[in-house]
Write an enzyme that holds these catalytic residues in place. Structure first.
Site, PDB file in Angstrom:
ATOM      1  N   SER A 297       0.843  -1.193   0.000  1.00 48.67           N
ATOM      2  CA  SER A 297       0.000   0.000   0.000  1.00 48.67           C
ATOM      3  C   SER A 297       0.887   1.255   0.000  1.00 48.67           C
ATOM      4  CB  SER A 297      -0.948  -0.059   1.214  1.00 48.67           C
ATOM      5  OG  SER A 297      -1.901   0.957   1.176  1.00 48.67           O
TER       6      SER A 297
ATOM      7  N   ASP B 235      -9.543  -3.850  -6.263  1.00 49.00           N
ATOM      8  CA  ASP B 235      -8.957  -2.722  -5.516  1.00 49.00           C
ATOM      9  C   ASP B 235      -9.345  -1.409  -6.208  1.00 49.00           C
ATOM     10  OD1 ASP B 235      -7.358  -0.875  -4.171  1.00 49.00           O
ATOM     11  OD2 ASP B 235      -5.600  -2.176  -4.127  1.00 49.00           O
TER      12      ASP B 235
ATOM     13  N   HIS C 147      -8.699  -3.634  -1.656  1.00 51.83           N
ATOM     14  CA  HIS C 147      -7.346  -3.215  -1.286  1.00 51.83           C
ATOM     15  C   HIS C 147      -6.809  -3.979  -0.077  1.00 51.83           C
ATOM     16  CE1 HIS C 147      -3.845  -0.727  -0.989  1.00 51.83           C
ATOM     17  NE2 HIS C 147      -4.139  -0.365   0.238  1.00 51.83           N
TER      18      HIS C 147
END
Length: 367
Positions: A146, A313, A346
């Site tokens: 991330s 995502d 995500h």
């Protein structure tokens, strides 16, 4: 009894920041697993998302489960019987590293909004100093998840030759407008809370409402609509679980978000959240390629990479993972691209452990 496995590295003083300003007497926190070998060539560095600490997995000093517990340990995907694993808490995070809540040695008071503007390049440079302090010149592998994936790209472009292989997990070479818009709203929620008070809050006057809304917005975007539908549908709360407010919680999904937010508030410093959130928006690898993302990625010199993305995502879409893979390939790396169909969006890297273990463990096993 409290356990703390954190160790600390003093950064160079002054520590110059990318966007101007400097820190004096700054530090970053880190934790380690496994043993560094005699050649010092088996180190794996893990860079985290916005909110996690350096405690990625349990260890002898701190047996509590870490944020990536199922991935790290003897015989696991990131096998600590082979690798020396380091997880560094981001500069600017309040989990042991110098941040907006830290004391400014010049004034004896917390920095608050006098903390210098923070970039992910600063996060990368601080992590690099931590690695060097352990006597490691080159990482066997750099893993970034991330926000940490963006920090990892900065690390590799700013410190050529310092990384042999890279695993990019659910990240991006630059923030897209959708991600910027969401983070902007999260910051606005915090800043509009009267308790935030232009950064001058304390434990008794903490911007709980703003942080709660920011967290809920985040959780909504960390998962996919497909997963929300599958988990909650339109299930309503039982009558006794509802409150009397005419616009109070009515659906199970609302209650779920409320629980998530309640667990998060008071565990993170709001000013630190603001700084790291904005640093994520600012990051853009194209700055290193005359405004071109591919040219910026081509400045990164590594031998091998695995780029992992998830089709569901919405914050860091699959096209952005493909862009990273293409750019690293164009720079001469041998790149494996893994597109997963995990429904969790995500957050899949924290939840879909079997698929991520297979990919990451397989890649590390071939190094």
């Amino acid at each position: 009894m409290t356990h703390d496995a954190r160790r600390y590295v003093a950064l160079s003083s002054p520590f110059a920041m990318k966007r101007g300003g400097e820190l004096h007497g700054a530090q970053v926190a880190y934790e380690t697993w496994g043993e560094l070998n005699a050649a010092r060539d088996n180190a794996v560095l893990l860079l985290t998302g916005l909110s996690p600490s350096a405690h990625a997995a349990s260890n002898d000093q701190d047996p509590t489960p870490g944020w990536w517990e199922p991935m790290i340990g003897p015989g696991r995907a990131i096998d600590t019987s082979r690798w020396f694993v380091i997880c560094v808490n981001s500069l600017g995070s309040d989990k042991g590293s110098t941040c907006a809540a830290s004391i400014d040695p010049a004034t004896g008071a917390p920095y608050r909004l006098t903390f210098p503007e923070l970039s992910l390049e600063d996060v990368a440079n601080a992590a690099h100093q931590a690695v060097r302090s352990l006597g490691i010149d080159q990482l066997a592998c750099l893993i970034g998840c991330s926000m940490g994936g963006m920090s990892a790209l900065a690390y590799m472009v700013l410190h050529p030759g310092s990384v042999r292989a890279h695993i990019s997990v659910d990240t991006a070479p630059q923030a897209q407008p959708f991600a910027i818009a969401i983070r902007s709203l999260q910051r606005e929620a915090i800043r509009l809370d009267p308790q935030w008070n232009n950064g001058q809050y304390d434990d008794a006057h903490y911007p709980e409402t703003g942080m709660s809304i920011a967290r809920k917005l985040g959780v909504i975007t960390y998962r996919s609509a497909m997963e929300w539908n599958g988990r909650f549908a339109r299930i309503r709360l039982d009558a006794e679980q509802r409150d009397d407010n005419p616009f109070g919680l009515e659906f199970e999904v609302e209650s779920y978000l409320e629980g998530h937010a309640r667990r998060f508030v008071h565990t993170f410093d709001p000013n630190s959240y603001l700084y790291l959130s904005r640093a994520s928006d600012w990051f853009d690898i194209s700055e290193y390629g005359d405004g071109d993302v591919m040219e910026g990625l081509k400045r990164i010199r590594i031998q091998q990479a695995m780029v992992i993305g998830v089709s569901t995502d919405i914050l860091f879409p699959l096209e952005q993972q493909e862009q990273i893979a293409d750019g690293l390939r164009a720079a001469g790396a041998e790149v494996e691209f893994v597109a997963l169909n995990s429904p969790q969006g995500h957050d899949a890297f924290l939840v879909d452990i079997p698929n991520y273990s297979r990919a990451i463990g397989g890649f590390l096993g071939r190094l």
